[in-house]
Write an enzyme that holds these catalytic residues in place. Structure first.
Site, PDB file in Angstrom:
ATOM      1  N   ARG A  85     -13.387  15.156  95.440  1.00  0.00           N
ATOM      2  CA  ARG A  85     -12.901  15.377  96.715  1.00  0.00           C
ATOM      3  C   ARG A  85     -11.487  14.977  96.709  1.00  0.00           C
ATOM      4  O   ARG A  85     -10.570  15.468  97.320  1.00  0.00           O
ATOM      5  CB  ARG A  85     -13.730  14.686  97.654  1.00  0.00           C
ATOM      6  CG  ARG A  85     -15.277  15.061  97.950  1.00  0.00           C
ATOM      7  CD  ARG A  85     -15.749  14.767  99.254  1.00  0.00           C
ATOM      8  NE  ARG A  85     -15.729  13.093  99.164  1.00  0.00           N
ATOM      9  CZ  ARG A  85     -16.914  12.579  98.682  1.00  0.00           C
ATOM     10  NH1 ARG A  85     -17.855  13.346  98.040  1.00  0.00           N
ATOM     11  NH2 ARG A  85     -16.925  11.314  98.907  1.00  0.00           N
TER      12      ARG A  85
ATOM     13  N   TYR B 130      -7.987  16.433  98.549  1.00  0.00           N
ATOM     14  CA  TYR B 130      -7.193  15.455  99.596  1.00  0.00           C
ATOM     15  C   TYR B 130      -5.716  15.173  98.997  1.00  0.00           C
ATOM     16  O   TYR B 130      -4.756  15.525  99.883  1.00  0.00           O
ATOM     17  CB  TYR B 130      -7.709  14.182  99.594  1.00  0.00           C
ATOM     18  CG  TYR B 130      -9.144  14.190  99.982  1.00  0.00           C
ATOM     19  CD1 TYR B 130      -9.702  15.030 100.914  1.00  0.00           C
ATOM     20  CD2 TYR B 130     -10.060  13.028  99.933  1.00  0.00           C
ATOM     21  CE1 TYR B 130     -10.938  15.197 101.503  1.00  0.00           C
ATOM     22  CE2 TYR B 130     -11.500  12.996 100.581  1.00  0.00           C
ATOM     23  CZ  TYR B 130     -11.772  14.043 101.033  1.00  0.00           C
ATOM     24  OH  TYR B 130     -12.870  14.153 101.730  1.00  0.00           O
TER      25      TYR B 130
ATOM     26  N   TYR C 157      -9.915  17.149 112.504  1.00  0.00           N
ATOM     27  CA  TYR C 157     -11.068  16.727 113.230  1.00  0.00           C
ATOM     28  C   TYR C 157     -11.501  15.174 113.484  1.00  0.00           C
ATOM     29  O   TYR C 157     -11.290  14.672 112.608  1.00  0.00           O
ATOM     30  CB  TYR C 157     -12.357  17.632 112.558  1.00  0.00           C
ATOM     31  CG  TYR C 157     -13.496  17.338 113.096  1.00  0.00           C
ATOM     32  CD1 TYR C 157     -14.249  17.765 114.225  1.00  0.00           C
ATOM     33  CD2 TYR C 157     -14.677  16.535 112.311  1.00  0.00           C
ATOM     34  CE1 TYR C 157     -15.380  17.600 114.620  1.00  0.00           C
ATOM     35  CE2 TYR C 157     -15.814  16.467 112.937  1.00  0.00           C
ATOM     36  CZ  TYR C 157     -16.307  16.844 114.083  1.00  0.00           C
ATOM     37  OH  TYR C 157     -17.393  16.787 114.640  1.00  0.00           O
TER      38      TYR C 157
ATOM     39  N   ALA D 101     -16.778   9.910 115.576  1.00  0.00           N
ATOM     40  CA  ALA D 101     -18.342   9.940 115.602  1.00  0.00           C
ATOM     41  C   ALA D 101     -18.686   8.713 115.862  1.00  0.00           C
ATOM     42  O   ALA D 101     -19.863   8.601 116.637  1.00  0.00           O
ATOM     43  CB  ALA D 101     -18.769  10.618 114.227  1.00  0.00           C
TER      44      ALA D 101
ATOM     45  N   THR E 277     -25.447  10.376 110.076  1.00  0.00           N
ATOM     46  CA  THR E 277     -25.200   9.217 109.833  1.00  0.00           C
ATOM     47  C   THR E 277     -26.489   8.304 110.348  1.00  0.00           C
ATOM     48  O   THR E 277     -27.285   8.575 111.010  1.00  0.00           O
ATOM     49  CB  THR E 277     -24.005   8.710 111.125  1.00  0.00           C
ATOM     50  OG1 THR E 277     -22.893   9.405 110.755  1.00  0.00           O
ATOM     51  CG2 THR E 277     -23.596   7.086 111.020  1.00  0.00           C
TER      52      THR E 277
END
Length: 268
Positions: A65, A69, A91, A123, A235
């Site tokens: 990842r 990025y 987001y 979140a 989560t």
């Protein structure tokens, strides 16, 4: 300072509803808008606010990842170096689990450009509201799940524990459904040594399209975690095992009254 600037904003979790007035103003006045969003509806709305809006590259073919990025960071800086006032839209909270945003801010400043980040609703903010959790009550510990395991993080079972990205445990690449069984078993084994098999935990997912859909709040015994259905946005919330005992000697030193049967809840 060089001409050109960078402002990074967050849309929050819920579609449009969480976007601050400040973030909206920056989007509207930017010379160039780049975005990384979780849903196409918000992307369409962004393009109505600013016709220059364009999606950032998100290459899932990379093995790691971090490589993706870096590509996103470079795309942002390319526009800033043109002398444009760039608004990058992410987001949720743009500073939470978003390596590219911090890297872009840092690199822009090193190159002499003005750069700033505005907070968004994360979140975690939604979790506090949906679960009725006050982090100031018993304290709150928050870890990325893989980091929690491989660094053997020290934590206090008498405080709330939040573990992020539990479907990505041990995965340096991208989310693939069905690959989480063994890592969740390992995570469960570690947690059971502190909480026991029957300790109730919560699998949580914030509602993106509220009130059309509700947040996911699944209460299960810890032992059932490995066989539970999780997604890339799941989560794990682990409630405190018990209240931490009050140190009455410390209370006396602080000049607080010490009742014979004082509990933490009575004190604070």
């Amino acid at each position: 300072m060089k001409t050109g600037s960078l402002i990074i904003v967050g849309t929050g979790i819920q579609l449009v509803a969480h976007l601050s007035l400040g973030a909206k103003a920056w989007i509207e006045q930017a010379d160039k808008v780049l975005y990384a969003l979780a849903d196409p509806v918000t992307a369409k709305w962004l393009k109505e606010l600013n016709t220059t809006a364009e999606a950032l590259p998100y290459n899932t073919n990379n093995q790691r990842r971090k490589d993706t990025y870096r590509e996103m960071t470079e795309r942002i800086l390319t526009e800033v170096r043109k002398g444009l006032n760039v608004c990058a839209v992410f987001y949720g909270h743009p500073g939470v689990f978003a390596d590219s945003t911090h890297a872009a801010i840092r690199q822009a400043r090193e190159e002499g450009f003005r750069a700033q980040m505005l907070p968004g609703i994360s979140a975690e903010d939604c979790l506090f509201a949906d679960l009725g959790l006050d982090p100031g009550r018993n304290g709150c510990q928050s870890f990325e799940a893989t980091d929690f395991l491989i660094r053997r993080r020290k934590f206090d079972p008498t405080s709330a524990l939040i573990l992020w990205q539990i479907a990505m445990v041990g995965n340096l690449g991208f989310y693939k459904p069905g690959e989480h069984f063994r890592p969740l078993t390992i995570l469960t084994e570690v947690l059971k040594t502190h909480y026991g098999s029957n300790h109730e935990v919560i699998l949580y997912e914030a509602a993106v399209y509220y009130p059309v859909c509700e947040p996911v709040i699944q209460r299960i015994p810890l032992s059932k975690l490995p066989e539970s259905s999780v997604t890339q946005v799941s989560t794990l919330y682990v409630p405190p095992q018990a209240l931490a005992p009050v140190d009455k000697e410390m209370m006396a030193r602080l000049g607080m009254s010490v009742a014979k049967e004082t509990t933490k809840e009575e004190v604070l």
